[in-house]
Design an enzyme around this catalytic site. Structure first.
Site, mmCIF file in Angstrom:
data_model
loop_
_atom_site.group_PDB
_atom_site.id
_atom_site.type_symbol
_atom_site.label_atom_id
_atom_site.label_comp_id
_atom_site.label_asym_id
_atom_site.label_seq_id
_atom_site.Cartn_x
_atom_site.Cartn_y
_atom_site.Cartn_z
ATOM 1 N N LYS A 183 0.836 -1.210 0.000
ATOM 2 C CA LYS A 183 0.000 0.000 0.000
ATOM 3 C C LYS A 183 0.872 1.262 0.000
ATOM 4 O O LYS A 183 0.545 2.259 -0.659
ATOM 5 C CB LYS A 183 -0.922 -0.016 1.223
ATOM 6 C CG LYS A 183 -1.727 1.258 1.439
ATOM 7 C CD LYS A 183 -2.760 1.519 0.354
ATOM 8 C CE LYS A 183 -3.474 2.855 0.600
ATOM 9 N NZ LYS A 183 -4.420 3.214 -0.443
ATOM 10 N N LYS A 251 0.237 11.613 5.463
ATOM 11 C CA LYS A 251 0.554 10.478 6.352
ATOM 12 C C LYS A 251 1.183 9.340 5.548
ATOM 13 O O LYS A 251 2.210 8.766 5.930
ATOM 14 C CB LYS A 251 -0.745 10.044 7.048
ATOM 15 C CG LYS A 251 -0.703 8.800 7.876
ATOM 16 C CD LYS A 251 -1.385 7.587 7.276
ATOM 17 C CE LYS A 251 -2.745 7.756 6.689
ATOM 18 N NZ LYS A 251 -3.334 6.558 6.103
#
Ligand code: NAD
Length: 305
Positions: A183, A251
């Site tokens: 991811k 993030k």
């Protein structure tokens, strides 16, 4: 004894607890309800709990209440600190879920947090998969997400029917944390792709070319991408309603930068894009969709904002 299956009961579906009903969690949990699962949810916003109840799920008053009878607990919260907050402590998932339950964390977090969670859960007899997703809000609504999974094969096999109600491309990538590593790579590719599209948009506009026509033909060739397909209208209409918030992509750029440093991989272009995302956020655009990278390029080019 009959050898027909006419009288066999339908295999029972696992009871599901869903923690985190945000932009992604709401449509994903609703897709499980549509697929026939009993879903009990908990999240911080009352309107999202009401939405789940209206869709046929059950709203719980706490994490403990949501997970108590669940066979499978799915979490979809913003980042590592929130995963730790909902998993650990007396009110958390590990203390309150049944031994033998399967915990599937679908949030995008650091691979390290996923590995630590799997270890802590094992002591409680709880199995864990990391299963972050790609495909955005539209992919969640349409149940066509890519799901990248880390953990044990047997747990992946158990979870597969659930994943099939949420996504289309479902791959076990390796042991705990592997889903998160993949991811992180996904987020690197998406950010660089959006940045390239944003630069092309400013270049095309300044050149006086019809932007709609240009993006259409670009998307049919080698420059085409899911990013361009999904974000074209955001660029054309300057519509930056999230979608995927710049805050969350910031993030994720931190996760991939850190993970790459740990293995000695250089990400020179990714590093520049990470800075542009950080700059956008510092200028107050953190709540906008990540297609708002266009605003960063416009500022640099003295173009319209
Ligand atoms: P969001 O901010 O819309 O939703 C997060 C939800 O988590 C909120 O509803 C909030 O109430 C809940 N939450 C936070 N702390 C909680 C707690 N202590 N107890 C219970 N609930 C809590 O975020 P999102 O866009 O749905 O993203 C969720 C995750 O999915 C993130 O890790 C994100 O990076 C990832 N992701 C998002 C997208 C996207 O397009 N939005 C796409 C792929 C992956």
């Amino acid at each position: 004894m009959s050898d027909t299956h006419a009288d066999s009961p339908r295999p029972t579906r696992p009871a599901i607890a869903w923690i985190g009903l945000g932009i992604m969690g709401s449509p994903m949990s609703e897709n499980l309800v549509k697929a026939g699962y009993d879903v009990t949810g908990f999240t911080l916003e009352q309107d999202k709990l009401d939405r789940l109840a209206a869709a046929g799920g059950t709203a719980a008053g706490s994490i403990a209440e949501a997970v108590r009878d669940a066979d499978v607990v799915i979490t979809m919260v913003p980042a590592s600190p929130q995963v730790e907050a909902i998993a650990y402590g007396p009110d958390g998932i590990l203390e309150n879920a049944k031994s033998g339950a399967l915990l599937i964390d679908m949030s995008s977090i650091t691979p390290r947090t996923s590995v630590d969670l799997a270890k802590a859960a094992k002591d409680k007899g709880i199995r864990v998969l990391d299963a972050p997703v790609s495909g955005g809000e539209a992919g969640a609504v349409e149940a066509v997400l890519s799901i990248m999974v880390g953990g044990e094969q047997a747990d992946f096999d158990t979870a597969k029917p659930i994943f099939e109600a949420l996504g289309r491309t479902i791959v076990l990538c390796g042991p705990h944390g592997s889903g998160q590593t993949v991811k992180a790579a996904n987020q690197l590719i998406v950010a660089v792709n959006i940045q390239a599209c944003a630069e092309a948009v400013v270049f095309l506009e300044k050149s006086g070319v019809d932007l709609t026509a240009a993006l259409d033909v670009l998307n049919g060739g080698l420059a085409g991408s899911t990013v361009l397909t999904r974000k074209k209208d955001n660029f054309l209409n300057r519509d930056f309603k999230p979608g995927f918030r710049i805050d969350l992509h910031h993030k994720d750029m931190g996760i991939v930068t850190d993970a790459a440093r740990n293995v000695g991989a250089a990400l020179p272009v990714g590093a520049v894009v990470a800075q542009l995302v950080a700059s956008l956020r510092a200028q107050g655009d953190g709540g906008l969709d990540h297609s708002a990278l266009l605003r960063a390029v416009e500022r640099l080019s003295g173009a319209r904002l």
